[in-house]
Every structure is written in structure tokens, then in C-alpha cells.
Design an enzyme around this catalytic site. Structure first.
Site, mmCIF file in Angstrom:
data_model
loop_
_atom_site.group_PDB
_atom_site.id
_atom_site.type_symbol
_atom_site.label_atom_id
_atom_site.label_comp_id
_atom_site.label_asym_id
_atom_site.label_seq_id
_atom_site.Cartn_x
_atom_site.Cartn_y
_atom_site.Cartn_z
ATOM 1 N N SER A 69 -10.421 7.248 -2.862
ATOM 2 C CA SER A 69 -11.623 8.095 -2.779
ATOM 3 C C SER A 69 -12.835 7.469 -3.460
ATOM 4 C CB SER A 69 -11.350 9.502 -3.324
ATOM 5 O OG SER A 69 -10.453 10.191 -2.478
ATOM 6 N N GLY A 119 -7.284 9.111 0.394
ATOM 7 C CA GLY A 119 -7.414 9.833 1.652
ATOM 8 C C GLY A 119 -8.180 11.142 1.530
ATOM 9 N N HIS A 131 0.855 -1.200 0.000
ATOM 10 C CA HIS A 131 0.000 0.000 0.000
ATOM 11 C C HIS A 131 0.887 1.246 0.000
ATOM 12 C CE1 HIS A 131 -2.728 3.140 1.333
ATOM 13 N NE2 HIS A 131 -3.701 2.378 0.835
ATOM 14 N N GLU A 145 -4.176 2.150 -7.096
ATOM 15 C CA GLU A 145 -4.595 3.252 -6.227
ATOM 16 C C GLU A 145 -3.663 4.438 -6.453
ATOM 17 O OE1 GLU A 145 -6.824 1.297 -2.617
ATOM 18 O OE2 GLU A 145 -4.729 1.644 -2.137
HETATM 19 O O1 LIG Z 1 -6.245 1.357 0.633
HETATM 20 C C1 LIG Z 1 -7.212 2.008 0.356
HETATM 21 C C2 LIG Z 1 -8.526 1.348 0.449
HETATM 22 O O2 LIG Z 1 -8.587 0.604 1.615
HETATM 23 C C3 LIG Z 1 -7.010 3.344 -0.117
HETATM 24 O O3 LIG Z 1 -5.951 3.932 0.567
HETATM 25 C C4 LIG Z 1 -8.173 4.221 -0.350
HETATM 26 O O4 LIG Z 1 -8.556 4.966 0.775
HETATM 27 P P1 LIG Z 1 -9.742 6.052 0.639
HETATM 28 O O5 LIG Z 1 -9.224 7.154 -0.231
HETATM 29 O O6 LIG Z 1 -10.022 6.480 2.038
HETATM 30 O O7 LIG Z 1 -10.901 5.342 -0.002
#
Ligand SMILES: O=C(CO)[C@H](O)COP(=O)(O)O
Length: 254
Positions: A215, A174, A96, A168
Site C-alpha cells: 500500500s 493490496g 512474493h 512487505e
Molecule cells: O509486490 C508488491 C509491490 O509490487 C506488493 O504486493 C504491494 O502491492 P500494493 O499493496 O498494491 O502496493
């Protein structure tokens, strides 16, 4: 796990202690999900065994957020693939962007972990993504091809379909991220599929599940999943509440 399912999952990241995780898992165990969806959750290590126990026999697969590549040894603070398997998890998230950015994860360690996961019968969920700088210099494809080639280096054609890939974009993740637009995701996933076929051959490369993350919300998830070569979504904030998770999973195929 359903071979042709659309994968919809969430990592709880560093949220939910043991009590909150167990409460969430109990709720998930009572929920139903459309047959076409393969739901999964990735709790913190402190709750992994409890969540696996509660979701065993349910449709919801469980994963770990990271792991070491060695089976055991003097690696203070690390968790091994054998420990994850013993907890009952089926998946393990690897690479990740938060681990790459803040905890020194490299393409090389991602590759070691992919091999370790496969040796232990765990399904690796490999996260790849371009930074905002790489995106702005238009080197997204180069970055993703490098990450994929190193992650899958030495993985046999038989094992490759076990691997899940989550694209991603770092700039989409985030609270400060912005969701990628559908046309960009379509172009990028088309490209990723070509790279996978180039690495693993037509049959194995076509079988790999390619998820989009960053997101993702109840409003945009179905739009991503409708795109060619998007086989699911990997969700953070919008799926931490289990009812929202269920609604998002249902909405994806509505
Ligand atoms: O790892 C993720 C999904 O678990 C990713 O970091 C997306 O996070 P989000 O932007 O809060 O959906």
C-alpha cells in the site's frame, strides 16, 4: 545500477498484456528519473523480452516476477533462470506473498531460487512478510528472521550484497491492505538490518538494500524512504500507471 541509489520499483503483477506492456515500456524509455533513484519494473512473463528490449540502455531495470531454480527440464509451465537472462532481465522477484500463499512457495524454494538467480547473474529481489495473524500475535520478527535466514542460507558474503530484500507485510498488501505506520516500519527495518548483519557480517549485511512494500502511494512513499534502513519502496497499484510511477519516484526525494 547505482550502488547507493534509492530503489523505486513496481511489479505489474497479472496486469498489462503484451500491447499494454510495450506501450508502458515505450513511455518509460522516454521518461527521466532523478539520478538518486534506481527505477525498476517487473512485467508479466508474456511481455518480459519486449519490455527488456525497449528499456535496454535506459535507467529503468527490468525483472521477472518468479522463476524455477533449475536451468531446464520437465517442469511444465515454469520459466528458468537462463530464459529470464536471455530475455535481458537483470532482476528476479522471489517469494512474493501471493506466491507463498496461493502457489506453494516455501522458504526452501525461495533459497533454491536465490542461489539459481545468483548463479545466473540475476539480482534476486526476495520478498518477506508477516501475515495478519503473525502480526497480531507479535511474532513478526520471528517470522521475518526465519524467512531471511533460510532465503540467504549458503549465500557467500561476496554474493549477499547482490540480494535485494523487500519487507512487505501481508496485511499491508493490496486493496484490502492497510499501510504500515512509519514507526512500525522503522522498528522492523532496524531489526532486519541486525538480522542481516548477524547472517552475513557487518560489511555485507549493511550493504543489502532493504525495500518496504505494501500500500505504498505517492502520499506515503517519501515518509518510508526517509526512515533509517529503508533503501527504497516496492509498489503495486499506485505505480501501474507509468506517469504515477514517475511522479512517485520523483516525490520520494523531493
Ligand atoms: O509486490 C508488491 C509491490 O509490487 C506488493 O504486493 C504491494 O502491492 P500494493 O499493496 O498494491 O502496493
Amino acid at each position: 545500477m547505482e550502488r547507493d541509489a534509492i530503489w523505486v520499483g513496481t511489479s505489474w503483477k497479472m496486469n498489462k498484456g503484451p500491447a499494454a506492456s510495450v506501450a508502458a515500456a515505450n513511455e518509460l524509455a522516454r521518461m527521466s528519473f532523478p539520478a538518486a533513484i534506481q527505477p525498476f519494473v517487473i512485467p508479466p512473463f508474456t511481455s518480459l523480452k519486449d519490455v527488456c528490449d525497449r528499456l535496454s540502455g535506459s535507467r529503468v531495470a527490468v525483472g521477472a516476477q518468479n522463476m524455477h531454480w533449475q536451468d531446464e527440464g520437465a517442469w511444465t509451465g515454469e520459466i528458468s533462470p537462463t530464459m529470464i537472462s536471455e530475455c535481458g532481465a537483470e532482476l528476479v522477484e522471489i517469494g512474493h506473498s501471493e506466491r507463498r500463499t496461493y502457489f506453494g512457495e516455501t522458504d526452501h524454494t525461495v533459497n533454491l531460487k536465490v542461489h539459481a538467480a545468483l548463479r545466473h547473474g540475476l539480482r534476486p529481489l526476495v520478498c518477506i512478510g508477516d501475515t495478519a495473524d503473525e502480526y497480531s500475535y507479535s511474532v513478526t520478527n520471528e517470522t521475518l528472521a526465519r524467512q531471511l535466514k533460510v532465503a540467504l542460507h549458503g549465500v557467500s558474503e561476496d554474493d549477499v550484497p547482490q540480494v535485494l530484500i523487500a519487507y512487505e507485510p501481508v496485511w499491508a498488501i493490496g486493496a484490502s491492505g492497510r499501510p504500515a505506520d512509519a514507526a512500525f516500519v522503522e522498528r522492523t527495518h532496524n531489526y532486519l538490518r541486525k538480522v542481516l548483519i548477524n547472517i552475513a557480517g557487518s560489511s555485507a549485511g549493511s550493504a543489502i538494500k532493504l525495500l518496504y512494500g505494501g500500500s505504498v502511494t505517492q502520499d506515503n512513499a517519501a515518509g518510508y524512504v526517509a526512515l533509517p534502513h529503508v533503501n527504497g519502496v516496492f509498489v503495486g497499484r499506485a505505480a501501474w500507471n507509468v506517469e504515477h510511477f514517475q511522479a512517485l519516484a520523483e516525490g520520494v526525494i523531493a
